[in-house]
Scaffold this active site. Sequence first.
Site, PDB file in Angstrom:
ATOM      1  N   SER A  53      38.241   8.017   5.612  1.00 27.61           N
ATOM      2  CA  SER A  53      39.665   7.132   4.884  1.00 27.61           C
ATOM      3  C   SER A  53      40.590   7.639   4.367  1.00 27.61           C
ATOM      4  O   SER A  53      40.948   8.288   4.404  1.00 27.61           O
ATOM      5  CB  SER A  53      38.925   5.526   4.120  1.00 27.61           C
ATOM      6  OG  SER A  53      38.900   4.839   3.772  1.00 27.61           O
ATOM      7  N   GLY A  55      40.613   9.222   1.198  1.00 29.96           N
ATOM      8  CA  GLY A  55      40.782  10.669   0.549  1.00 29.96           C
ATOM      9  C   GLY A  55      40.810  11.688   2.127  1.00 29.96           C
ATOM     10  O   GLY A  55      41.091  12.190   1.445  1.00 29.96           O
ATOM     11  N   GLU A  56      39.909  10.714   3.304  1.00 28.02           N
ATOM     12  CA  GLU A  56      39.811  12.418   4.449  1.00 28.02           C
ATOM     13  C   GLU A  56      41.124  12.217   4.819  1.00 28.02           C
ATOM     14  O   GLU A  56      42.277  13.274   5.294  1.00 28.02           O
ATOM     15  CB  GLU A  56      39.154  11.393   5.374  1.00 28.02           C
ATOM     16  CG  GLU A  56      37.501  11.896   4.788  1.00 28.02           C
ATOM     17  CD  GLU A  56      37.242  11.131   3.799  1.00 28.02           C
ATOM     18  OE1 GLU A  56      35.413  11.140   3.492  1.00 28.02           O
ATOM     19  OE2 GLU A  56      37.617   9.736   3.848  1.00 28.02           O
ATOM     20  N   VAL A  57      42.473  11.114   4.687  1.00 27.93           N
ATOM     21  CA  VAL A  57      43.732  11.160   5.159  1.00 27.93           C
ATOM     22  C   VAL A  57      44.638  12.178   4.501  1.00 27.93           C
ATOM     23  O   VAL A  57      45.213  13.341   5.073  1.00 27.93           O
ATOM     24  CB  VAL A  57      43.634  10.307   5.591  1.00 27.93           C
ATOM     25  CG1 VAL A  57      45.834  10.448   5.265  1.00 27.93           C
ATOM     26  CG2 VAL A  57      43.594   9.214   6.145  1.00 27.93           C
ATOM     27  N   ALA A  60      43.304  15.860   5.248  1.00 28.95           N
ATOM     28  CA  ALA A  60      43.928  16.402   5.940  1.00 28.95           C
ATOM     29  C   ALA A  60      45.258  16.525   6.013  1.00 28.95           C
ATOM     30  O   ALA A  60      45.582  17.052   6.925  1.00 28.95           O
ATOM     31  CB  ALA A  60      43.320  15.732   7.644  1.00 28.95           C
TER      32      ALA A  60
END
Length: 198
Positions: A53, A55-57, A60
């Site tokens: 979601s 946070g990971e986007v 990255a």
Amino acid sequence: VSMYGALVRLAAVPALGYTGWRARRDGGRRYWRQRRGRDLPAGPFDDWLHCASVGEVRAAAPLVRALLGAGRRVLLTTNTPTGAAAARPLLGEQGVHAYLPLDLPGAVRRFLATVRPRCALIVETELWPNLFAACERRGVPLVIVNGRLSPRTLEAPRWLRRAYGRALASTTACLVRSAGDAVRFRALGMAPERVQVL
């Protein structure tokens, strides 16, 4: 049939029901179709990154920019519509977004057959046994990036730890955030030489 496989089959109907509800609420038709492995962008893609979601986007983003800057064809998948919204400005006109399918064997097969990634980069830690095994069968190198595991993961039921261990056995490499995370990945069955602390 493994305990994980049996539970996935039992959970398929409620999972699809929730997916349909989520599609009606904010995901739309594309969310509904792609979470079942349909209407996906055609590959091959040089790099496929999965970010659960928002946070990971965000985590990255530097990696995505570097890959796009190198002229690589990038597919970024998320589980959520909010993740998709965060991915769009990052990908711009060069990259492509899609929703990751549910970890159901048919959906996973359709996803990989359509997008045909040359490598998979899983940001943070989501261990999807069916997806990881399918990547191994298709010869797609799969790397966990920025990996982390909470101590509670090692307290999961034995059948679930076994499923995680099988998923990690299908993983090419695991790039983790700390020495503690490395210990936990190895305790779940990841080959020590495949774990690296960054």
